[in-house]
Design a protein around this motif. Sequence first.
Motif, PDB file in Angstrom:
ATOM      1  N   SER A 149      -1.633   6.185  11.541  1.00  0.00           N
ATOM      2  CA  SER A 149      -2.433   5.035  11.925  1.00  0.00           C
ATOM      3  C   SER A 149      -1.815   3.767  11.376  1.00  0.00           C
ATOM      4  O   SER A 149      -0.888   3.826  10.559  1.00  0.00           O
ATOM      5  CB  SER A 149      -3.868   5.186  11.415  1.00  0.00           C
ATOM      6  N   GLY A 150      -2.330   2.622  11.833  1.00  0.00           N
ATOM      7  CA  GLY A 150      -1.907   1.350  11.275  1.00  0.00           C
ATOM      8  C   GLY A 150      -1.018   0.507  12.159  1.00  0.00           C
ATOM      9  O   GLY A 150      -0.667  -0.609  11.787  1.00  0.00           O
ATOM     10  N   THR A 195       1.429  -2.082   7.512  1.00  0.00           N
ATOM     11  CA  THR A 195       1.489  -0.854   6.725  1.00  0.00           C
ATOM     12  C   THR A 195       0.975   0.290   7.575  1.00  0.00           C
ATOM     13  O   THR A 195      -0.165   0.245   8.063  1.00  0.00           O
ATOM     14  CB  THR A 195       0.659  -0.964   5.449  1.00  0.00           C
ATOM     15  N   LEU A 196       1.811   1.281   7.768  1.00  0.00           N
ATOM     16  CA  LEU A 196       1.417   2.488   8.464  1.00  0.00           C
ATOM     17  C   LEU A 196       0.964   3.535   7.455  1.00  0.00           C
ATOM     18  O   LEU A 196       1.522   3.622   6.357  1.00  0.00           O
ATOM     19  CB  LEU A 196       2.582   3.042   9.281  1.00  0.00           C
ATOM     20  N   SER A 197      -0.014   4.324   7.846  1.00  0.00           N
ATOM     21  CA  SER A 197      -0.504   5.385   6.984  1.00  0.00           C
ATOM     22  C   SER A 197      -0.475   6.711   7.732  1.00  0.00           C
ATOM     23  O   SER A 197      -0.627   6.750   8.953  1.00  0.00           O
ATOM     24  CB  SER A 197      -1.935   5.092   6.536  1.00  0.00           C
ATOM     25  N   SER A 239       2.553   6.378   3.148  1.00  0.00           N
ATOM     26  CA  SER A 239       2.497   5.049   3.755  1.00  0.00           C
ATOM     27  C   SER A 239       3.898   4.504   3.992  1.00  0.00           C
ATOM     28  O   SER A 239       4.840   4.851   3.271  1.00  0.00           O
ATOM     29  CB  SER A 239       1.736   4.095   2.844  1.00  0.00           C
ATOM     30  N   ARG A 266       5.318   0.704   4.323  1.00  0.00           N
ATOM     31  CA  ARG A 266       5.099  -0.731   4.299  1.00  0.00           C
ATOM     32  C   ARG A 266       6.305  -1.387   4.955  1.00  0.00           C
ATOM     33  O   ARG A 266       7.445  -1.206   4.515  1.00  0.00           O
ATOM     34  CB  ARG A 266       4.946  -1.224   2.871  1.00  0.00           C
TER      35      ARG A 266
END
Length: 123
Positions: free
Chosen positions: A6-7, A18-20, A79, A81
């Motif tokens: 997500s993100g 930032t992807l998680s 994550s 970033r």
Amino acid sequence: VQLQASGGGLVQTGGSLTLSCGISGRASSDYSMAWYRQAPGKEREFVAAISRGGLRTDFVDSVKGRFTISRDNAKNTVSLRMNSLKPEDTAVYYCAARPDVTGATPTTGYRYWGQGTKVTVSS
């Protein structure tokens, strides 16, 4: 193991996202984790990897100094970033997992994949 990324979103050149990636089904500490991306009309490429304990990371040259990968094994999350984003970073980003016992940061051989989250960087 199941992965949920997500993100993603739309951001201007120079911006940040930032992807998680949430990991379920097994303890995330059993896996090396990575992010890959696939731009329109191109093959999927390795972006970043982090070792099972989080002590080692690896990046493709094009994102070094701009992207950071991190993990929280207590929360089973990884994550990515992304700073100083460029239009060429536009892609669908995938998180991936690979069982590991060595503490390595492999760039290939990932077995489990999330569904992808789209990142668009406008110029």
